[in-house]
Enzyme design. Structure first.
Site, mmCIF file in Angstrom:
data_model
loop_
_atom_site.group_PDB
_atom_site.id
_atom_site.type_symbol
_atom_site.label_atom_id
_atom_site.label_comp_id
_atom_site.label_asym_id
_atom_site.label_seq_id
_atom_site.Cartn_x
_atom_site.Cartn_y
_atom_site.Cartn_z
ATOM 1 N N THR A 192 43.701 36.545 40.326
ATOM 2 C CA THR A 192 44.555 37.701 40.026
ATOM 3 C C THR A 192 45.519 37.404 38.884
ATOM 4 O OG1 THR A 192 46.379 39.022 40.928
ATOM 5 C CG2 THR A 192 46.091 36.873 41.872
ATOM 6 N N TYR B 248 51.302 35.966 47.395
ATOM 7 C CA TYR B 248 49.922 36.347 47.055
ATOM 8 C C TYR B 248 49.445 35.524 45.843
ATOM 9 C CZ TYR B 248 46.035 39.061 45.227
ATOM 10 O OH TYR B 248 44.811 39.441 44.731
HETATM 11 N N1 UFG Z 1 53.498 52.308 41.405
HETATM 12 C C1 UFG Z 1 54.310 53.422 41.521
HETATM 13 N N2 UFG Z 1 54.167 54.205 42.620
HETATM 14 C C2 UFG Z 1 53.258 53.936 43.605
HETATM 15 C C3 UFG Z 1 52.425 52.805 43.475
HETATM 16 C C4 UFG Z 1 52.573 52.006 42.359
HETATM 17 O O1 UFG Z 1 55.148 53.701 40.665
HETATM 18 O O2 UFG Z 1 53.199 54.682 44.584
HETATM 19 C C5 UFG Z 1 53.628 51.467 40.217
HETATM 20 C C6 UFG Z 1 53.961 50.020 40.554
HETATM 21 O O3 UFG Z 1 55.339 49.841 40.667
HETATM 22 C C7 UFG Z 1 53.339 49.294 39.367
HETATM 23 C C8 UFG Z 1 52.153 50.162 38.986
HETATM 24 O O4 UFG Z 1 52.390 51.432 39.573
HETATM 25 O O5 UFG Z 1 54.225 49.307 38.299
HETATM 26 C C9 UFG Z 1 50.834 49.619 39.493
HETATM 27 O O6 UFG Z 1 50.980 49.345 40.874
HETATM 28 P P1 UFG Z 1 49.752 48.957 41.813
HETATM 29 O O7 UFG Z 1 50.289 48.810 43.193
HETATM 30 O O8 UFG Z 1 48.623 49.904 41.598
HETATM 31 O O9 UFG Z 1 49.268 47.566 41.240
HETATM 32 P P2 UFG Z 1 50.107 46.221 40.986
HETATM 33 O O10 UFG Z 1 50.248 46.128 39.498
HETATM 34 O O11 UFG Z 1 51.329 46.130 41.790
HETATM 35 O O12 UFG Z 1 49.114 45.172 41.599
HETATM 36 C C10 UFG Z 1 48.074 44.651 40.880
HETATM 37 C C11 UFG Z 1 46.977 44.199 41.819
HETATM 38 C C12 UFG Z 1 47.440 42.999 42.632
HETATM 39 C C13 UFG Z 1 47.990 41.941 41.707
HETATM 40 C C14 UFG Z 1 49.089 42.520 40.860
HETATM 41 C C15 UFG Z 1 49.645 41.502 39.915
HETATM 42 O O13 UFG Z 1 46.581 45.234 42.684
HETATM 43 O O14 UFG Z 1 46.364 42.487 43.356
HETATM 44 O O15 UFG Z 1 48.570 43.596 40.104
HETATM 45 O O16 UFG Z 1 51.018 41.731 39.763
HETATM 46 F F1 UFG Z 1 48.500 40.926 42.409
#
Ligand code: UFG
Length: 324
Positions: free
Chosen positions: A116, A140
């Site tokens: 990741t 994670y």
């Molecule tokens: N976000 C929102 N509202 C929501 C959900 C997400 O604003 O309801 C934002 C988050 O704050 C983030 C972006 O959208 O800025 C993307 O969020 P995700 O949850 O879709 O994905 P992440 O970037 O948090 O997570 C991904 C992978 C993980 C990995 C991570 C690395 O899914 O497995 O990137 O930081 F670990």
């Protein structure tokens, strides 16, 4: 090849099984169905069991004699990993070590590991390549980095050939409509936006607009789930010739803010999506964008969904006619 796919009932794993089977490989899915779906296992056989159960793995390996293992089974939510790190170390580290005990006893068996972008922690450069320091800021990322290190050590000690693919933000669904993203609960941005548009329920919550990015919302590199799968297919070919432990970042190299993803989703589905600005989510880096030059060069990986509209469009086709 005969391939074991752990986590093959999950989102990325099930897409992988379809691509492997279409490429002529024989697939055995190993999944404890804790978060995966039995309905998603449509290509290959299913062995229900836990990767921490050495006896179970021994019997699967004894019967199936895999020539390769693709390891998707893991707990993968950053926020949960901060609250329940013991679960993450148990599933992601103890589980992977138990699995690797079988892999290294299986002569010639290669290993492909789902890693990741979270192994990098807070980015120090605009684009993140494989040279970027690995300093995870959550459990994670720490569990995934631990296994990356194990693979480096096992390559030297046991001659285990492996590739770790660091996914940036997986999104989209297979165009067949047979499988797609189905987490319960869903935490990821793209499916949450599309589900909120479908139910017309709560407004979409935007986590923070005070980041150091052009519009203040977090920027991510969204990559289609089948493009991740394509890299794995290329990786399996590469491991036929290459010794050692290899590491590749997988993303399109283009960053989109939360607001841009909302706008792109509205364009795809043709209706407005209500949203409200909330506090930033703990542990969210402002910007995570991959430099995937190495995968393109070594593996000949060329993503077939380079545009965000195509990625969101494929996810929308799934969510609007979801089968499970
Ligand atoms: N976000 C929102 N509202 C929501 C959900 C997400 O604003 O309801 C934002 C988050 O704050 C983030 C972006 O959208 O800025 C993307 O969020 P995700 O949850 O879709 O994905 P992440 O970037 O948090 O997570 C991904 C992978 C993980 C990995 C991570 C690395 O899914 O497995 O990137 O930081 F670990």
């Amino acid at each position: 090849m005969r391939l074991v796919v752990t986590g093959g009932a999950g989102y990325i794993g099930s897409h992988m099984c379809k691509l492997l089977s279409e490429a002529g490989h024989q697939v055995c899915v190993v999944d404890n169905l804790s978060t995966g779906h039995r309905e998603a296992v449509q290509w290959g056989e299913l062995e229900v069991g836990d990767i921490r159960d050495a006896d179970f793995l021994r019997s699967v390996f004894g019967r199936f004699s895999p020539e390769g293992v693709l390891h998707f089974a893991a707990k993968s939510q950053v926020a949960e990993s901060v609250q329940e790190p013991a679960d993450y170390y148990d599933n992601n580290v103890v589980g992977a070590l138990t699995l690797l005990d079988q892999v290294r006893r299986q002569a010639g068996c290669v290993f492909v590991f789902s890693s990741t972008a979270a192994v990098f922690g807070v980015p120090q450069t605009e684009l993140i390549d494989e040279q970027h320091p690995r300093n995870p800021i959550n459990a994670y990322g720490a569990t995934k980095l631990a296994i990356e290190r194990v693979l480096e050590n096992y390559a030297i000690a046991y001659g285990l050939r492996s590739i770790s693919f660091r996914y940036f933000n997986a999104a989209g669904a297979d165009p067949s409509g047979l499988i797609g993203e189905a987490h319960e609960p869903e935490t990821h941005l793209v499916p949450k936006i599309l589900m909120s548009a479908l139910t017309q329920g709560e407004p979409m919550r935007v986590f923070g607009e005070d980041c150091d990015t052009p519009d203040g919302t977090c920027v991510r590199d969204y990559v289609h789930v089948n493009d991740l799968g394509l890299a794995h297919l290329k990786g399996l070919e590469f491991l036929q010739k290459a010794e050692g432990a290899h590491f590749y970042n997988l993303g399109n190299g283009a960053g989109f803010s939360v607001m841009e993803i909302l706008a792109a989703s509205e364009a795809v589905i043709g209706r407005a999506i209500a949203r409200e600005i909330c506090a930033r989510r703990a542990g969210d880096p402002a910007r995570l964008v991959a430099d995937a030059t190495r995968a393109r060069k070594d593996l000949g990986w060329v993503p077939s969904y380079p545009n965000i509209a195509g990625i969101i469009g494929s996810a929308w086709a799934w969510h609007s006619q979801r089968r499970f």
